[in-house]
Motif scaffolding. Structure first.
Motif, PDB file in Angstrom:
ATOM      1  N   UNK A 102      -4.322  75.858  68.519  1.00  0.00           N
ATOM      2  CA  UNK A 102      -4.634  77.175  69.034  1.00  0.00           C
ATOM      3  C   UNK A 102      -3.369  77.813  69.593  1.00  0.00           C
ATOM      4  N   UNK A 103      -3.391  79.127  69.704  1.00  0.00           N
ATOM      5  CA  UNK A 103      -2.149  79.853  69.959  1.00  0.00           C
ATOM      6  C   UNK A 103      -1.655  79.710  71.394  1.00  0.00           C
ATOM      7  N   UNK A 104      -2.549  79.493  72.350  1.00  0.00           N
ATOM      8  CA  UNK A 104      -2.124  79.492  73.746  1.00  0.00           C
ATOM      9  C   UNK A 104      -1.020  78.474  74.055  1.00  0.00           C
ATOM     10  N   UNK A 105      -1.146  77.197  73.657  1.00  0.00           N
ATOM     11  CA  UNK A 105      -0.065  76.254  73.947  1.00  0.00           C
ATOM     12  C   UNK A 105       1.268  76.661  73.302  1.00  0.00           C
ATOM     13  N   UNK A 106       1.206  77.241  72.106  1.00  0.00           N
ATOM     14  CA  UNK A 106       2.440  77.669  71.432  1.00  0.00           C
ATOM     15  C   UNK A 106       3.062  78.848  72.166  1.00  0.00           C
ATOM     16  N   UNK A 107       2.235  79.787  72.595  1.00  0.00           N
ATOM     17  CA  UNK A 107       2.727  80.947  73.335  1.00  0.00           C
ATOM     18  C   UNK A 107       3.361  80.512  74.645  1.00  0.00           C
ATOM     19  N   UNK A 131      -5.255  82.679  65.635  1.00  0.00           N
ATOM     20  CA  UNK A 131      -4.187  83.658  65.453  1.00  0.00           C
ATOM     21  C   UNK A 131      -4.514  84.509  64.233  1.00  0.00           C
ATOM     22  N   UNK A 132      -5.096  85.695  64.430  1.00  0.00           N
ATOM     23  CA  UNK A 132      -5.453  86.532  63.282  1.00  0.00           C
ATOM     24  C   UNK A 132      -4.212  87.056  62.585  1.00  0.00           C
ATOM     25  N   UNK A 133      -4.371  87.426  61.325  1.00  0.00           N
ATOM     26  CA  UNK A 133      -3.240  87.947  60.557  1.00  0.00           C
ATOM     27  C   UNK A 133      -2.589  89.134  61.262  1.00  0.00           C
ATOM     28  N   UNK A 134      -3.408  89.956  61.903  1.00  0.00           N
ATOM     29  CA  UNK A 134      -2.875  91.137  62.579  1.00  0.00           C
ATOM     30  C   UNK A 134      -1.891  90.793  63.704  1.00  0.00           C
ATOM     31  N   UNK A 135      -1.973  89.574  64.233  1.00  0.00           N
ATOM     32  CA  UNK A 135      -1.089  89.146  65.323  1.00  0.00           C
ATOM     33  C   UNK A 135      -0.083  88.086  64.875  1.00  0.00           C
ATOM     34  N   UNK A 136       0.017  87.864  63.587  1.00  0.00           N
ATOM     35  CA  UNK A 136       0.813  86.734  63.090  1.00  0.00           C
ATOM     36  C   UNK A 136       2.309  86.921  63.269  1.00  0.00           C
ATOM     37  N   UNK A 137       2.746  88.146  63.618  1.00  0.00           N
ATOM     38  CA  UNK A 137       4.176  88.329  63.851  1.00  0.00           C
ATOM     39  C   UNK A 137       4.657  87.549  65.068  1.00  0.00           C
ATOM     40  N   UNK A 138       3.726  87.042  65.865  1.00  0.00           N
ATOM     41  CA  UNK A 138       4.104  86.156  66.968  1.00  0.00           C
ATOM     42  C   UNK A 138       4.877  84.945  66.463  1.00  0.00           C
ATOM     43  N   UNK A 139       4.519  84.471  65.252  1.00  0.00           N
ATOM     44  CA  UNK A 139       5.102  83.239  64.712  1.00  0.00           C
ATOM     45  C   UNK A 139       5.785  83.392  63.362  1.00  0.00           C
ATOM     46  N   UNK A 140       5.383  84.362  62.571  1.00  0.00           N
ATOM     47  CA  UNK A 140       5.716  84.356  61.150  1.00  0.00           C
ATOM     48  C   UNK A 140       7.216  84.318  60.871  1.00  0.00           C
ATOM     49  N   UNK A 141       7.990  85.159  61.538  1.00  0.00           N
ATOM     50  CA  UNK A 141       9.421  85.194  61.257  1.00  0.00           C
ATOM     51  C   UNK A 141      10.094  83.883  61.633  1.00  0.00           C
ATOM     52  N   UNK A 151      -0.467  78.290  57.307  1.00  0.00           N
ATOM     53  CA  UNK A 151      -1.599  78.090  56.407  1.00  0.00           C
ATOM     54  C   UNK A 151      -2.743  78.979  56.851  1.00  0.00           C
ATOM     55  N   UNK A 152      -3.189  79.806  55.931  1.00  0.00           N
ATOM     56  CA  UNK A 152      -4.194  80.813  56.254  1.00  0.00           C
ATOM     57  C   UNK A 152      -5.600  80.258  56.060  1.00  0.00           C
ATOM     58  N   UNK A 153      -6.457  80.572  57.018  1.00  0.00           N
ATOM     59  CA  UNK A 153      -7.873  80.214  56.933  1.00  0.00           C
ATOM     60  C   UNK A 153      -8.648  81.332  56.248  1.00  0.00           C
ATOM     61  N   UNK A 154      -9.541  80.946  55.337  1.00  0.00           N
ATOM     62  CA  UNK A 154     -10.439  81.893  54.674  1.00  0.00           C
ATOM     63  C   UNK A 154     -11.852  81.334  54.792  1.00  0.00           C
ATOM     64  N   UNK A 155     -12.807  82.180  55.124  1.00  0.00           N
ATOM     65  CA  UNK A 155     -14.193  81.760  55.324  1.00  0.00           C
ATOM     66  C   UNK A 155     -15.096  82.304  54.225  1.00  0.00           C
ATOM     67  N   UNK A 156     -16.316  81.782  54.117  1.00  0.00           N
ATOM     68  CA  UNK A 156     -17.246  82.295  53.105  1.00  0.00           C
ATOM     69  C   UNK A 156     -17.543  83.781  53.262  1.00  0.00           C
ATOM     70  N   UNK A 157     -17.484  84.273  54.496  1.00  0.00           N
ATOM     71  CA  UNK A 157     -17.802  85.682  54.727  1.00  0.00           C
ATOM     72  C   UNK A 157     -16.564  86.568  54.824  1.00  0.00           C
ATOM     73  N   UNK A 158     -15.400  86.056  54.431  1.00  0.00           N
ATOM     74  CA  UNK A 158     -14.212  86.903  54.344  1.00  0.00           C
ATOM     75  C   UNK A 158     -14.384  87.877  53.179  1.00  0.00           C
ATOM     76  N   UNK A 159     -14.330  89.180  53.417  1.00  0.00           N
ATOM     77  CA  UNK A 159     -14.543  90.140  52.322  1.00  0.00           C
ATOM     78  C   UNK A 159     -13.463  90.028  51.248  1.00  0.00           C
ATOM     79  N   UNK A 160     -13.853  90.259  50.006  1.00  0.00           N
ATOM     80  CA  UNK A 160     -12.904  90.203  48.898  1.00  0.00           C
ATOM     81  C   UNK A 160     -11.725  91.133  49.125  1.00  0.00           C
ATOM     82  N   UNK A 161     -11.993  92.307  49.680  1.00  0.00           N
ATOM     83  CA  UNK A 161     -10.918  93.287  49.848  1.00  0.00           C
ATOM     84  C   UNK A 161      -9.914  92.865  50.918  1.00  0.00           C
TER      85      UNK A 161
END
Length: 271
Positions: A102-107, A131-141, A151-161
């Motif tokens: 989870x993101x808290x220990x890393x932050x 850590x949602x994609x919208x906030x991933x700049x915390x770590x991505x660079x 590694x990205x998580x995808x769920x059964x209810x993740x919309x195709x779009x």
């Protein structure tokens, strides 16, 4: 080439899927969890996912929640988990290691410092559940700079779009959360898995690992044949918990978990 990419390419050449077991760091103590980590490759692990104990593991069911609490009581810290990976790397330079947490220990640790230290310790990939994609700049660079796959998580209810947005910067593999809910509860059926994979394949060429709810050797074999890997977590943790005596490891703890892992590995490799 990263260890994760190299391992999946090697297994593809063999014509089989991967087995990714999970262990909670420091559960029930550092010595036992390190012994399990060191023993997993010989028992059939192709990649290994290490849980970083956290006080509020919101994606995890009761089995892994209890493991996280045992790990915290045993003194787990993020720095301690990295030291554990470093000790593993003294004798294994090939098996990919993914930290799940989870993101808290890393932050709190400092994202830039964490990525440097994780790569130096021998970590290959990160699964940061909250850590949602919208906030991933915390770590991505910093992760990319240090060769760490996010590694990205995808769920059964993740919309195709949403899939192209989620996966356009993903690396390593896609973690398909095969159920809606927490870990270790129900199991997705073969038909549900078979229906889900085509839309993931259409959105990305990354391997797909299937997790959440895979408890038996048969289920792992099915997941590894439909996808590219099966993640087994709660079943192994439940076995570990069943061997504890007054909350402490017994002489049966490490053999019981590694024997179970070997049984699952035989099923996966036989598919």
């Amino acid at each position: 080439m990263s260890r994760i990419k190299a391992r999946f390419e090697s297994l593809k050449a063999e014509g089989r899927g991967a087995l990714i077991p999970y262990l909670q760091a420091y559960d029930p103590d550092l010595e036992t969890s390190l012994a399990l980590l060191k023993g997993m490759p010989a028992a059939g692990a192709d990649l290994i996912e290490i849980g970083v104990p956290f006080s509020d593991p919101s994606a995890d069911g009761p089995t892994i929640q209890a493991a996280a609490l045992r790990g915290l009581k045993a003194g787990a810290t993020l720095a301690g988990v990295l030291a554990m990976v470093r000790a593993f790397r003294q004798n294994d330079s090939d098996t990919p290691i993914i930290l799940m947490g989870y993101v808290n220990p890393i932050d709190s640790y400092g994202p830039a410092r964490f990525c440097v230290d994780a790569a130096e310790a021998g970590v290959d990939g990160l699964i940061i559940v909250d850590l949602p994609k919208e906030e991933s700049d915390l770590l991505s660079a910093d992760a990319q700079k240090n060769g760490l796959d996010i590694i990205q998580l995808v769920a059964p209810n993740t919309p195709d779009e949403r899939l192209p947005y989620l996966l356009n910067t993903a690396s390593g593999f896609i973690y398909y959360v095969s159920i809606t809910g927490i870990t270790g509860t129900r199991t997705a059926s073969h038909d549900e898995l078979a229906a889900a994979l085509p839309r993931l394949r259409a959105a990305s060429s990354l391997p797909v690992a299937i997790g959440f709810g895979i408890r038996t050797a048969e289920q792992a074999a099915r997941a590894a044949s439909v996808g590219d890997a099966a993640v087994v977590a709660s079943a192994l943790i439940a076995t570990l918990a069943s061997t504890l005596e007054n909350g402490k490891a017994s002489s049966a703890t490490v053999p019981a978990v590694l024997d179970q892992l070997a049984d699952i590995a035989r099923a996966v490799r036989g598919t």
